[in-house]
Design an enzyme around this catalytic site. Structure first.
Site, short mmCIF file in Angstrom:
data_model
loop_
_atom_site.label_atom_id
_atom_site.label_comp_id
_atom_site.label_asym_id
_atom_site.label_seq_id
_atom_site.Cartn_x
_atom_site.Cartn_y
_atom_site.Cartn_z
N ALA A 66 -13.60 1.47 14.21
CA ALA A 66 -12.98 1.77 15.46
C ALA A 66 -13.37 0.93 16.67
O ALA A 66 -14.58 1.07 16.54
CB ALA A 66 -12.28 3.03 15.64
N GLY A 109 -14.46 3.26 10.88
CA GLY A 109 -13.02 2.84 10.58
C GLY A 109 -12.82 1.87 9.67
O GLY A 109 -11.75 1.99 8.72
N GLU A 112 -13.18 3.34 6.36
CA GLU A 112 -12.05 4.13 5.99
C GLU A 112 -11.04 3.47 5.77
O GLU A 112 -9.85 3.82 4.88
CB GLU A 112 -12.08 5.06 7.18
CG GLU A 112 -12.83 6.15 7.61
CD GLU A 112 -13.11 6.69 8.91
OE1 GLU A 112 -13.22 6.18 9.95
OE2 GLU A 112 -12.93 8.18 9.03
N GLU A 132 -20.63 7.06 12.28
CA GLU A 132 -19.85 7.65 13.74
C GLU A 132 -20.99 8.86 14.29
O GLU A 132 -20.93 8.92 15.30
CB GLU A 132 -18.64 8.52 13.25
CG GLU A 132 -17.57 7.70 13.16
CD GLU A 132 -17.57 7.10 11.67
OE1 GLU A 132 -18.50 7.35 10.81
OE2 GLU A 132 -16.47 6.70 11.34
#
Ligand code: CAA
Length: 258
Positions: A66, A109, A112, A132
């Site tokens: 992300a 992300g 993911e 993260e």
């Protein structure tokens, strides 16, 4: 033919290819990119000429996570009010088979997003991880759930608590990826795989995907009953008649998606 700012969208026959395209940020997943991916995937999903979708990145990065710079100044209330990342659920709801073709970094992300696809084809250069923890946050697009289901508690816990990355070979060994492909062949292999899927009956592929996904949401007994009912329903299709007739007549089936 792409009208998106953060992705490229191409059609190769019956295959739609979405290429993440923020090279300056290693394809970091900002809000705008999420909206582009979801809009493109849902438009391909509505197009009955499309039988499979590929999501890919660059040689260097599928996606490095992300967008940290976008998230850094946000408050709890910003995140909560926007239900940050909830939009990715619309990609998970796509019914057409979706393949992640991953080279380079698939972190946070990015990992993911790859796991949100139906299966992952990995270049030998692929690196997966949920780093993260190093940023003072935890996975937020399903990593703690999908990684654990994919590779089991011990490895998922270790990956998420340490933030370490794993290479393609380890990822294949532990069941995170379907297959490893030499980096130079990744897109060609993904296209061949997607084209093979798209050459079969689309409604039957949708049923197959639905059946496999039920394994993650139901008890074994319920899942097996659900599968059997879906299996019975394939006999309501012309493609079941055609597929079995073609086998008996020793010819290639001509599926009509009916
Ligand atoms: N967000 C925003 N920008 C990013 C980014 C990210 N996740 N990852 C890389 N970039 C940017 C860098 O800031 C850099 O930009 P500038 O040139 O403007 O400085 C550019 O992309 C190139 O990156 P690097 O110079 O760092 O490239 P590198 O080859 O030296 O390192 C890397 C590559 C190891 C992937 C490193 O970029 C990195 O560690 N990235 C962050 C990985 C990460 O922590 N991901 C998790 C994000 S949080 C998350 O994803 C939450 C969630 O659950 C959804």
């Amino acid at each position: 033919m792409s009208t998106y700012e953060n992705i490229l969208l191409e059609r190769h026959g019956r295959v739609g290819v979405i290429t993440l395209n923020r090279p300056e940020a290693l394809n970091a997943l900002n809000d705008a990119l999420m909206h582009d991916v979801v809009a493109a995937a849902t438009s391909l999903d509505r197009d009955t000429r499309i039988g499979a979708i590929i999501i890919t990145g660059s040689e260097r990065a599928f996606a490095a996570g992300a967008d940290i710079k976008e998230m850094a100044p946000q408050t709890y209330m910003d995140m909560y009010a926007a239900d940050w990342f909830a939009g990715w659920a619309d990609l998970a709801a796509v019914r057409t088979p979706v393949i992640a073709a991953v080279a380079g970094h698939a972190l946070g992300g990015g990992c993911e997003l790859a796991m949100l696809c139906d299966f992952i084809l990995a270049a030998d250069t692929a690196k997966f991880g949920q780093p993260e923890i190093k940023l003072g946050v935890i996975p937020g697009i399903g990593g703690s759930q999908r990684l654990t289901r994919a590779i089991g508690k011990a490895k998922a816990m270790e990956m998420i608590l340490t933030g370490r990355t794993m290479g393609a070979e380890e990822a294949e060994r532990c069941g995170l990826v379907a297959r490893i492909v030499p980096a130079a062949d990744l897109l060609a292999d993904a296209l061949a795989t997607a084209t093979a899927i798209a050459s079969r009956s689309l409604p039957i592929a949708l049923l197959a995907k639905e059946a496999v996904n039920a394994a993650f949401e139901t008890t074994l007994a319920e899942g097996i009953r659900f599968e059997r009912r879906l299996f019975h329903s394939t006999f309501a299709t012309e493609d079941q008649k055609e597929g079995m007739a073609a086998f008996v007549e020793k010819r290639t089936p001509a599926f009509t998606n009916r």
